[in-house]
Design an enzyme around this catalytic site. Structure first.
Site, PDB file in Angstrom:
ATOM      1  CG  ASP A 236      34.185 -29.847 -13.997  1.00 61.49           C
ATOM      2  OD1 ASP A 236      35.062 -30.118 -13.154  1.00 61.49           O
ATOM      3  OD2 ASP A 236      34.093 -30.451 -15.095  1.00 61.49           O
TER       4      ASP A 236
ATOM      5  CG  ASN B 152      39.348 -35.774  -6.754  1.00 63.05           C
ATOM      6  OD1 ASN B 152      38.829 -36.329  -5.789  1.00 63.05           O
ATOM      7  ND2 ASN B 152      38.657 -35.440  -7.842  1.00 63.05           N
TER       8      ASN B 152
ATOM      9  N   GLY C 208      42.387 -39.703  -7.676  1.00 62.49           N
ATOM     10  CA  GLY C 208      41.612 -39.410  -8.880  1.00 62.49           C
ATOM     11  C   GLY C 208      41.856 -38.040  -9.467  1.00 62.49           C
ATOM     12  CD  GLN C 209      45.758 -33.327  -8.445  1.00 63.48           C
ATOM     13  OE1 GLN C 209      46.372 -33.959  -7.581  1.00 63.48           O
ATOM     14  NE2 GLN C 209      45.952 -32.043  -8.664  1.00 63.48           N
TER      15      GLN C 209
ATOM     16  CG  HIS D 131      41.098 -28.811  -9.088  1.00 62.69           C
ATOM     17  ND1 HIS D 131      42.308 -29.344  -9.494  1.00 62.69           N
ATOM     18  CD2 HIS D 131      40.191 -29.800  -9.248  1.00 62.69           C
ATOM     19  CE1 HIS D 131      42.128 -30.592  -9.903  1.00 62.69           C
ATOM     20  NE2 HIS D 131      40.852 -30.898  -9.740  1.00 62.69           N
TER      21      HIS D 131
ATOM     22  CG  HIS E 132      35.909 -31.236  -8.043  1.00 66.01           C
ATOM     23  ND1 HIS E 132      35.534 -31.454  -9.345  1.00 66.01           N
ATOM     24  CD2 HIS E 132      37.172 -31.711  -7.945  1.00 66.01           C
ATOM     25  CE1 HIS E 132      36.518 -32.039 -10.007  1.00 66.01           C
ATOM     26  NE2 HIS E 132      37.537 -32.206  -9.171  1.00 66.01           N
TER      27      HIS E 132
HETATM   28  P1  AMP Z   1      40.236 -33.714 -11.010  1.00 69.24           P
HETATM   29  O1  AMP Z   1      39.883 -35.026 -11.645  1.00 69.24           O
HETATM   30  O2  AMP Z   1      39.883 -33.622  -9.558  1.00 69.24           O
HETATM   31  O3  AMP Z   1      41.663 -33.332 -11.309  1.00 69.24           O
HETATM   32  O4  AMP Z   1      39.277 -32.651 -11.684  1.00 69.24           O
HETATM   33  C1  AMP Z   1      39.607 -31.958 -12.835  1.00 69.24           C
HETATM   34  C2  AMP Z   1      38.316 -31.354 -13.331  1.00 69.24           C
HETATM   35  O5  AMP Z   1      38.639 -30.335 -14.253  1.00 69.24           O
HETATM   36  C3  AMP Z   1      37.383 -32.339 -14.049  1.00 69.24           C
HETATM   37  O6  AMP Z   1      36.125 -32.376 -13.377  1.00 69.24           O
HETATM   38  C4  AMP Z   1      37.280 -31.757 -15.451  1.00 69.24           C
HETATM   39  O7  AMP Z   1      35.985 -31.913 -15.999  1.00 69.24           O
HETATM   40  C5  AMP Z   1      37.633 -30.298 -15.218  1.00 69.24           C
HETATM   41  N1  AMP Z   1      38.185 -29.615 -16.375  1.00 69.24           N
HETATM   42  C6  AMP Z   1      39.176 -30.038 -17.187  1.00 69.24           C
HETATM   43  N2  AMP Z   1      39.422 -29.120 -18.142  1.00 69.24           N
HETATM   44  C7  AMP Z   1      38.577 -28.090 -17.912  1.00 69.24           C
HETATM   45  C8  AMP Z   1      38.328 -26.844 -18.565  1.00 69.24           C
HETATM   46  N3  AMP Z   1      39.021 -26.478 -19.649  1.00 69.24           N
HETATM   47  N4  AMP Z   1      37.367 -26.037 -18.051  1.00 69.24           N
HETATM   48  C9  AMP Z   1      36.671 -26.406 -16.958  1.00 69.24           C
HETATM   49  N5  AMP Z   1      36.855 -27.564 -16.303  1.00 69.24           N
HETATM   50  C10 AMP Z   1      37.782 -28.407 -16.773  1.00 69.24           C
END
Ligand code: AMP
Length: 114
Positions: free
Chosen positions: A30, A87, A93-94, A100, A102
């Protein structure tokens, strides 16, 4: 999906610190880690969120979860554990609309989330 950040990571158009890749899945760190271990595992195919899963996606999701577990072990989380989070949409909170999971580990995490 040209505009999807994670589709662009899959294609290589946006760089990411990749941990794993095969024909169906990609895992990468991340960009804004919330714990010493924080990585994401995604399907290469654009699936918007967990609500969009179809019966035909069961094997893919099983592989996604298993890969998350394998990488968590590789990154040292076997003994103390980790949190595996998906999420979904606004209430969940997505922020990136590409399914994906986490994986967060390396420190104790509070529950419940805020
Ligand atoms: P969510 O809030 O569950 O949709 O999580 C999205 C996650 O993607 C967040 O933790 C961001 O920090 C991560 N994220 C967004 N852009 C990137 C990127 N370019 N490379 C790696 N992680 C990312």
């Amino acid at each position: 999906m040209d505009t999807c950040i994670f589709c662009n990571i899959v294609s290589g158009a946006i760089p990411a610190k990749r941990l794993y890749e095969d024909d169906e899945l990609v895992a990468f760190h991340d960009v804004s880690p919330q714990a010493p271990v924080h990585f994401l595992v995604i399907p290469k195919r654009h699936i918007q969120n967990i609500m969009e899963l179809a019966p035909g996606d069961v094997a893919l999701v099983g592989r996604l979860l298993h890969k998350a577990q394998e990488l968590a072990v590789e990154l040292g989380c076997a003994e103390k554990g980790a949190r595996f989070v998906i999420n979904c949409k606004s209430d969940g909170g997505q922020t990136v609309d590409h399914l994906h999971i986490h994986v967060l580990g390396g420190r104790p995490l509070a529950w419940p989330p805020g």
